[in-house]
Scaffold this active site. Sequence first.
Site, PDB file in Angstrom:
ATOM      1  N   TYR A  20       0.829  -1.209   0.000  1.00 43.72           N
ATOM      2  CA  TYR A  20       0.000   0.000   0.000  1.00 43.72           C
ATOM      3  C   TYR A  20       0.869   1.267   0.000  1.00 43.72           C
ATOM      4  O   TYR A  20       0.458   2.306  -0.501  1.00 43.72           O
ATOM      5  CB  TYR A  20      -0.878   0.035   1.262  1.00 43.72           C
ATOM      6  N   CYS A  71      -3.198  -1.831   9.856  1.00 38.37           N
ATOM      7  CA  CYS A  71      -2.262  -1.275   8.881  1.00 38.37           C
ATOM      8  C   CYS A  71      -2.251   0.242   9.062  1.00 38.37           C
ATOM      9  O   CYS A  71      -3.303   0.887   9.000  1.00 38.37           O
ATOM     10  CB  CYS A  71      -2.751  -1.631   7.482  1.00 38.37           C
ATOM     11  N   CYS A  84       4.433   0.931  11.037  1.00 36.73           N
ATOM     12  CA  CYS A  84       3.939   0.014  10.005  1.00 36.73           C
ATOM     13  C   CYS A  84       3.837  -1.320  10.720  1.00 36.73           C
ATOM     14  O   CYS A  84       4.789  -1.730  11.411  1.00 36.73           O
ATOM     15  CB  CYS A  84       4.925  -0.076   8.849  1.00 36.73           C
ATOM     16  N   THR A  85       2.694  -1.974  10.581  1.00 35.16           N
ATOM     17  CA  THR A  85       2.488  -3.196  11.362  1.00 35.16           C
ATOM     18  C   THR A  85       3.437  -4.324  10.952  1.00 35.16           C
ATOM     19  O   THR A  85       3.609  -5.285  11.687  1.00 35.16           O
ATOM     20  CB  THR A  85       1.019  -3.667  11.253  1.00 35.16           C
ATOM     21  N   HIS A  86       4.034  -4.209   9.781  1.00 33.87           N
ATOM     22  CA  HIS A  86       5.021  -5.221   9.377  1.00 33.87           C
ATOM     23  C   HIS A  86       6.302  -5.160  10.229  1.00 33.87           C
ATOM     24  O   HIS A  86       6.990  -6.171  10.372  1.00 33.87           O
ATOM     25  CB  HIS A  86       5.427  -5.011   7.911  1.00 33.87           C
TER      26      HIS A  86
END
Length: 266
Positions: A45, A77, A191-193
């Site tokens: 995204y 996210c 960022c959730t990553h």
Amino acid sequence: MPPDPASPILLFDSGVGGLTVYDALRKLLPDAPVIYAADLAGLPYGSKTEAQIAARVAGLLGRMAERWQPRLACIACNTASTIALGMVREVLEIPIVGTVPAIKPAAALTRSGTIGLVGTEATIRQAYVDDLEARFAADKRLLRIAAPELVGAAEAKLRGRTVDPALIAAVKARLLAMPGAEGLDVLVLACTHFPLLGEELTAAFGPNVTQIDGATGIARRIAALTQGQGFARTGPDRFIVTGPLAGAAGLEAALAARGFASAEAF
Ligand code: DGL
């Protein structure tokens, strides 16, 4: 009317990043049925425009809510939340929990007054982030950088691949080269990553830089909003991907470790 005990909590992200929220939620609500949806067809995204992200997230969440009748949806996210949270809340009737950069707790934690914020290209330019900075960190120095390469690294790590330390070192070097970066002692993983790379980030930044993310706070918020509701899981949690199912190849071990059934296509 209370929701059907089998009604799931829907967690949504562009990829596997929202699993960091899933892990935190599982600890608080072990019995809650969860459907995790990864928009792999739309990943990443971070390089998309605001209009593309808003249309995509609102459209997909609308269709997913219709199909699964979740009791609550969480946009796990930062990119999607900082852009589309308001819009999604307008179109869906269920509670929507967003994920926004943990600037407030970071401001409370920093001793040097210098905070780093690592996110996607789209997240770091959002007015939503300007607003959080103005409200909670106006007397601090907030240094924002985009690190889209870490999204790919986190996706690869969950598929069993090793993260190249040089990649993390390069992000650190870029951040610390910014004017005023000396003394930086808190790093907001916006960022959730990125919490999936916690060990690698600790190895690069060292123990004196505290990493902070929103996963636990989001899980607490979901628990508060569903307090008193019954939960009944009828089977393992579901992991759904947009696009070809092949996109989930390699995730088997990560999914099995969390108790998910095999990935399914949306
Ligand atoms: N996990 C997402 C976030 O929190 C974004 C990753 C991407 O799709 O670029 O920002």
